[in-house]
Design a protein around this motif. Sequence first.
Motif, PDB file in Angstrom:
ATOM      1  N   GLY A  41      -4.946 -59.337  59.567  1.00 56.17           N
ATOM      2  CA  GLY A  41      -5.420 -58.633  58.314  1.00 56.17           C
ATOM      3  C   GLY A  41      -5.108 -57.041  58.501  1.00 56.17           C
ATOM      4  N   THR A  42      -3.875 -56.767  59.372  1.00 57.97           N
ATOM      5  CA  THR A  42      -3.675 -55.098  59.650  1.00 57.97           C
ATOM      6  C   THR A  42      -2.107 -55.001  59.333  1.00 57.97           C
ATOM      7  OG1 THR A  42      -3.253 -55.704  61.821  1.00 57.97           O
ATOM      8  CG2 THR A  42      -5.453 -55.157  61.087  1.00 57.97           C
ATOM      9  N   GLY A  43      -1.526 -55.827  58.683  1.00 59.83           N
ATOM     10  CA  GLY A  43       0.137 -55.621  58.489  1.00 59.83           C
ATOM     11  C   GLY A  43       0.376 -54.380  58.029  1.00 59.83           C
ATOM     12  N   LEU A  44      -0.202 -54.014  56.694  1.00 55.87           N
ATOM     13  CA  LEU A  44       0.101 -52.704  56.109  1.00 55.87           C
ATOM     14  C   LEU A  44      -0.289 -51.704  56.735  1.00 55.87           C
ATOM     15  CD1 LEU A  44      -0.210 -54.042  52.230  1.00 55.87           C
ATOM     16  CD2 LEU A  44       1.903 -53.557  53.702  1.00 55.87           C
ATOM     17  N   THR A  45      -1.709 -51.618  57.343  1.00 54.43           N
ATOM     18  CA  THR A  45      -2.034 -50.462  58.029  1.00 54.43           C
ATOM     19  C   THR A  45      -1.588 -50.267  59.390  1.00 54.43           C
ATOM     20  OG1 THR A  45      -3.849 -52.025  58.968  1.00 54.43           O
ATOM     21  CG2 THR A  45      -4.528 -50.832  56.960  1.00 54.43           C
ATOM     22  N   THR A  46      -1.027 -51.201  59.887  1.00 57.09           N
ATOM     23  CA  THR A  46      -0.176 -50.980  61.079  1.00 57.09           C
ATOM     24  C   THR A  46       1.205 -50.376  60.638  1.00 57.09           C
ATOM     25  OG1 THR A  46      -0.900 -52.948  62.189  1.00 57.09           O
ATOM     26  CG2 THR A  46       1.159 -52.067  62.979  1.00 57.09           C
ATOM     27  N   LEU A  47       1.929 -50.815  59.595  1.00 54.00           N
ATOM     28  CA  LEU A  47       3.104 -50.114  59.050  1.00 54.00           C
ATOM     29  C   LEU A  47       2.707 -48.546  58.624  1.00 54.00           C
ATOM     30  CD1 LEU A  47       5.981 -50.451  58.196  1.00 54.00           C
ATOM     31  CD2 LEU A  47       5.120 -51.437  56.031  1.00 54.00           C
ATOM     32  N   HIS A  48       1.769 -48.554  58.162  1.00 51.68           N
ATOM     33  CA  HIS A  48       1.337 -46.922  57.641  1.00 51.68           C
ATOM     34  C   HIS A  48       1.123 -46.245  59.033  1.00 51.68           C
ATOM     35  CE1 HIS A  48      -1.378 -43.920  55.973  1.00 51.68           C
ATOM     36  NE2 HIS A  48      -0.592 -44.042  55.064  1.00 51.68           N
ATOM     37  N   THR A  49       0.588 -46.774  59.992  1.00 53.46           N
ATOM     38  CA  THR A  49       0.449 -45.832  61.243  1.00 53.46           C
ATOM     39  C   THR A  49       1.715 -45.670  61.875  1.00 53.46           C
ATOM     40  OG1 THR A  49      -1.469 -47.074  61.725  1.00 53.46           O
ATOM     41  CG2 THR A  49      -0.478 -45.916  63.589  1.00 53.46           C
ATOM     42  N   LEU A  50       2.932 -46.574  61.755  1.00 49.37           N
ATOM     43  CA  LEU A  50       4.213 -46.356  62.031  1.00 49.37           C
ATOM     44  C   LEU A  50       4.948 -45.326  61.252  1.00 49.37           C
ATOM     45  CD1 LEU A  50       5.349 -50.075  63.021  1.00 49.37           C
ATOM     46  CD2 LEU A  50       4.639 -48.281  64.593  1.00 49.37           C
ATOM     47  N   LEU A  51       4.607 -44.927  60.035  1.00 47.41           N
ATOM     48  CA  LEU A  51       5.440 -44.382  59.367  1.00 47.41           C
ATOM     49  C   LEU A  51       5.996 -43.110  59.790  1.00 47.41           C
ATOM     50  CD1 LEU A  51       3.960 -44.258  55.352  1.00 47.41           C
ATOM     51  CD2 LEU A  51       5.831 -45.537  56.728  1.00 47.41           C
ATOM     52  N   ASP A  52       5.291 -42.511  60.828  1.00 45.01           N
ATOM     53  CA  ASP A  52       5.789 -40.974  61.260  1.00 45.01           C
ATOM     54  C   ASP A  52       6.773 -41.321  62.497  1.00 45.01           C
ATOM     55  OD1 ASP A  52       3.803 -39.474  59.985  1.00 45.01           O
ATOM     56  OD2 ASP A  52       2.262 -39.430  61.590  1.00 45.01           O
ATOM     57  N   GLU A  53       6.663 -42.469  63.064  1.00 42.24           N
ATOM     58  CA  GLU A  53       7.674 -43.034  64.073  1.00 42.24           C
ATOM     59  C   GLU A  53       9.030 -43.577  63.372  1.00 42.24           C
ATOM     60  OE1 GLU A  53       6.038 -45.583  66.778  1.00 42.24           O
ATOM     61  OE2 GLU A  53       5.022 -44.082  67.860  1.00 42.24           O
ATOM     62  N   LEU A  54       8.911 -44.151  62.275  1.00 41.28           N
ATOM     63  CA  LEU A  54      10.042 -44.805  61.822  1.00 41.28           C
ATOM     64  C   LEU A  54      11.225 -43.915  61.823  1.00 41.28           C
ATOM     65  CD1 LEU A  54       8.648 -46.963  58.756  1.00 41.28           C
ATOM     66  CD2 LEU A  54       9.279 -47.574  61.045  1.00 41.28           C
ATOM     67  N   PRO A  55      11.300 -42.666  61.366  1.00 40.83           N
ATOM     68  CA  PRO A  55      12.504 -41.686  61.158  1.00 40.83           C
ATOM     69  C   PRO A  55      13.097 -41.616  62.622  1.00 40.83           C
ATOM     70  CG  PRO A  55      10.999 -40.791  59.661  1.00 40.83           C
ATOM     71  CD  PRO A  55      10.288 -42.050  60.910  1.00 40.83           C
ATOM     72  N   GLU A  56      12.315 -41.882  63.574  1.00 40.61           N
ATOM     73  CA  GLU A  56      12.663 -41.654  65.122  1.00 40.61           C
ATOM     74  C   GLU A  56      13.370 -43.062  65.707  1.00 40.61           C
ATOM     75  OE1 GLU A  56       9.582 -39.980  67.361  1.00 40.61           O
ATOM     76  OE2 GLU A  56       9.062 -38.379  65.724  1.00 40.61           O
ATOM     77  N   LEU A  57      13.101 -44.007  64.935  1.00 38.80           N
ATOM     78  CA  LEU A  57      13.338 -45.376  65.777  1.00 38.80           C
ATOM     79  C   LEU A  57      15.067 -45.561  65.566  1.00 38.80           C
ATOM     80  CD1 LEU A  57      10.975 -47.773  64.268  1.00 38.80           C
ATOM     81  CD2 LEU A  57      10.699 -46.519  66.088  1.00 38.80           C
ATOM     82  N   ASP A  58      15.958 -45.979  66.699  1.00 41.28           N
ATOM     83  CA  ASP A  58      17.202 -46.014  66.797  1.00 41.28           C
ATOM     84  C   ASP A  58      17.396 -47.494  67.171  1.00 41.28           C
ATOM     85  OD1 ASP A  58      19.803 -45.744  66.978  1.00 41.28           O
ATOM     86  OD2 ASP A  58      19.788 -44.346  68.672  1.00 41.28           O
TER      87      ASP A  58
END
Length: 324
Positions: A41-58
């Motif tokens: 029940g936390t998929g979208l909230t987890t993705l939202h938490t990851l937004l700050d990290e997404l541009p750094e993912l390689d």
Amino acid sequence: MHVSVREVLDLADRCFGAAGFPEGTARAHAESIWWTEAYRGTGLTTLHTLLDELPELDPTALSLDDRSARLSVVEGRDQPAIVASVPVLDLACARADRQGLGVVHAHTRDRNDSAPVLGHLAYKAAEREFLALVLSTDGDGATTAVAGTPEQPYPLLAEVALEAPAESARKFASIVRTGRYHQRDAPLTQAFFTADGSERDGAADARLFDRLLQGVTTPRPDATDEIEPGVTVLCIDPVHPRYSQGVRQVVERFIREHEGAAKPSMTVFEPQAVQDTVGMLISEGVEVEHRVWRDLFEFGTGILAPSFEGSEKGAGFGLNSLDQ
């Protein structure tokens, strides 16, 4: 507000595409977000938490140390565990398909906001008819383990969370730290198997897997300094000629014996209950805060995407190929 199941997948797909992931990998990560929504029940909230990290993912930052080793080690210390999840799972499953057993460990960064989605690796392995165990350890030594076995209509999964390193995580860390993973079968046998007469299963492979699972529920607070952040995926093909039929029952017995125990607590995801939840989400949609939905939509369409490699691959507003 409520969004459809399809929109959960599409939002996640666009976000990972905007972060520079190739189309297939972005979709695989999107499916892990949907799994997290359906199971936790936390998929979208987890993705939202990851937004700050997404541009750094390689996704190109990973390297494989030894292609011939039975226990493979992937280097990705500066990346969150989610970056290594897809290649680690595929490698473990490929090894299990050929050799009966696949074990892959990936070094990751200390902070791991993507930990909630890693249970999807056990789900996908079990969906491919493998027995699976996923161990995730953060920079403080806290360990989360998810075990899975093929069942219908969905795989049977169980999760154990410890605030300290698990004994099995400590043993895997020792194998990697001392370089013994370059050996063939000996490291796992030496670490987890003892012939002292205390094992409950007659076949050696079932004994080994039983010991490994028992170590998942055993905390080792004194071992924090021995553990580095990372994720380990272990897959066994239960019908491979290398293994006995008894190994198939080991995971289910482990789950049933520890289910409902006070310490450590175990969360069991029953196949029928999951089917009921998925049916409800398909019928009624997924509840999400409007702010979360807006941020995900804007990131996925490039409005919030900074200038980085992903934006040069068509992640800008109106240009994302996933929207076409």
